[in-house]
Design a protein around this motif. Structure first.
Motif, mmCIF file in Angstrom:
data_model
loop_
_atom_site.group_PDB
_atom_site.id
_atom_site.type_symbol
_atom_site.label_atom_id
_atom_site.label_comp_id
_atom_site.label_asym_id
_atom_site.label_seq_id
_atom_site.Cartn_x
_atom_site.Cartn_y
_atom_site.Cartn_z
ATOM 1 N N GLY A 66 0.797 -1.218 0.000
ATOM 2 C CA GLY A 66 0.000 0.000 0.000
ATOM 3 C C GLY A 66 0.825 1.261 0.000
ATOM 4 O O GLY A 66 2.052 1.226 0.083
ATOM 5 N N ARG A 67 0.119 2.409 -0.075
ATOM 6 C CA ARG A 67 0.789 3.698 -0.213
ATOM 7 C C ARG A 67 0.663 4.595 1.023
ATOM 8 O O ARG A 67 1.055 5.747 0.978
ATOM 9 N N THR A 68 0.101 4.095 2.102
ATOM 10 C CA THR A 68 0.090 4.871 3.338
ATOM 11 C C THR A 68 1.460 4.733 3.994
ATOM 12 O O THR A 68 2.265 3.890 3.594
ATOM 13 N N SER A 73 5.948 1.267 4.732
ATOM 14 C CA SER A 73 6.962 0.705 5.608
ATOM 15 C C SER A 73 6.929 -0.821 5.553
ATOM 16 O O SER A 73 7.965 -1.482 5.578
ATOM 17 N N ALA A 74 5.737 -1.391 5.450
ATOM 18 C CA ALA A 74 5.594 -2.843 5.338
ATOM 19 C C ALA A 74 6.082 -3.358 3.992
ATOM 20 O O ALA A 74 6.543 -4.494 3.883
ATOM 21 N N PHE A 80 10.332 1.990 -2.914
ATOM 22 C CA PHE A 80 9.194 2.651 -2.284
ATOM 23 C C PHE A 80 9.574 3.311 -0.963
ATOM 24 O O PHE A 80 8.761 3.999 -0.353
ATOM 25 N N HIS A 81 10.802 3.102 -0.511
ATOM 26 C CA HIS A 81 11.238 3.663 0.768
ATOM 27 C C HIS A 81 12.022 4.962 0.596
ATOM 28 O O HIS A 81 12.416 5.564 1.585
ATOM 29 N N ARG A 82 12.223 5.376 -0.617
ATOM 30 C CA ARG A 82 12.940 6.634 -0.847
ATOM 31 C C ARG A 82 12.016 7.821 -0.582
ATOM 32 O O ARG A 82 10.824 7.751 -0.845
ATOM 33 N N TYR A 83 12.600 8.871 -0.090
ATOM 34 C CA TYR A 83 11.956 10.185 0.008
ATOM 35 C C TYR A 83 10.997 10.375 1.183
ATOM 36 O O TYR A 83 10.588 11.496 1.446
ATOM 37 N N PRO A 86 10.919 9.725 8.095
ATOM 38 C CA PRO A 86 11.055 8.436 8.767
ATOM 39 C C PRO A 86 9.780 7.605 8.626
ATOM 40 O O PRO A 86 8.671 8.133 8.612
ATOM 41 N N PHE A 87 9.966 6.324 8.534
ATOM 42 C CA PHE A 87 8.843 5.403 8.438
ATOM 43 C C PHE A 87 8.466 4.873 9.819
ATOM 44 O O PHE A 87 9.311 4.800 10.709
ATOM 45 N N PRO A 88 7.223 4.445 9.972
ATOM 46 C CA PRO A 88 6.859 3.762 11.216
ATOM 47 C C PRO A 88 7.720 2.508 11.379
ATOM 48 O O PRO A 88 8.025 1.825 10.413
ATOM 49 N N GLU A 89 8.116 2.221 12.592
ATOM 50 C CA GLU A 89 8.966 1.058 12.846
ATOM 51 C C GLU A 89 8.117 -0.185 13.056
ATOM 52 O O GLU A 89 6.896 -0.127 13.106
#
Length: 176
Positions: A66-68, A73-74, A80-83, A86-89
């Motif tokens: 997904g895009r949320t 993060s999942a 998809f992790h660029r830009y 911080p992502f949820p851990e």
């Protein structure tokens, strides 16, 4: 909307539960929201049963969930992790179709394994049936919830209602 009860939603929920073997249905607006709900449900189940500290969701490399922020993060793709840091851990990635590698990721802090029966965005990679069956057995033994992301493969797109049915795997949570 989940705010109002409607007879068509009740009939659909009953049909989905009957056909999938699930006990409940929760309607959302998108696949990403469905996956977010599954993540929350898995973490709540684990917290209620085991307390804090058992909250990691293992997903597979090359997955797309997904895009949320949480579903990105999942997602197990660096592109998809660029830009968006911080992502949820609380997510760990395991190699798809690599049983030893995936089992190594299922350490004591894991509450769920989230998988797509066929990875779409990751290059149309079907997960091996034996791999999924073994993972399902290990998840049951360790009380790790098995979550099937069927957003792209569900609702008959693979010839069965759910893509995971081809493996004979019955997940704890299914997202459509």
């Amino acid at each position: 909307s989940n705010l109002y009860y409607t007879a068509p939603c009740a009939r659909l929920a009953e049909e989905l539960c009957t056909r999938t073997g699930q006990e409940k249905a929760f309607f959302c607006n998108s696949g990403a929201e469905a996956n977010e709900c599954a993540i929350k449900a898995a973490r709540k189940y684990s917290f209620t049963r085991y307390g804090a500290g058992r909250h990691v969701i293992v997903t597979l490399q090359n997955s797309f969930n997904g895009r949320t922020m949480a579903t990105l993060s999942a997602t197990g793709q660096d592109a998809f992790h660029r830009y968006f840091d911080p992502f949820p851990e609380g997510f760990r990635y395991a190699p798809a179709n690599d049983l030893a590698g995936t089992l190594a990721a299922l350490r004591g802090d894991v509450c769920a394994l989230l998988f797509e029966p066929i990875q779409g965005e990751g290059g149309v990679v079907e997960l091996d049936h034996g791999y999924l069956q073994k993972l399902a057995a290990v998840c049951r033994e360790q009380d790790i919830l098995l979550i099937a992301d069927e957003v792209q493969t569900g609702i008959g797109r693979t010839g069965k209602l759910l893509g995971c049915e081809h493996s004979g795997v019955r997940p704890d949570i299914v997202t459509l």
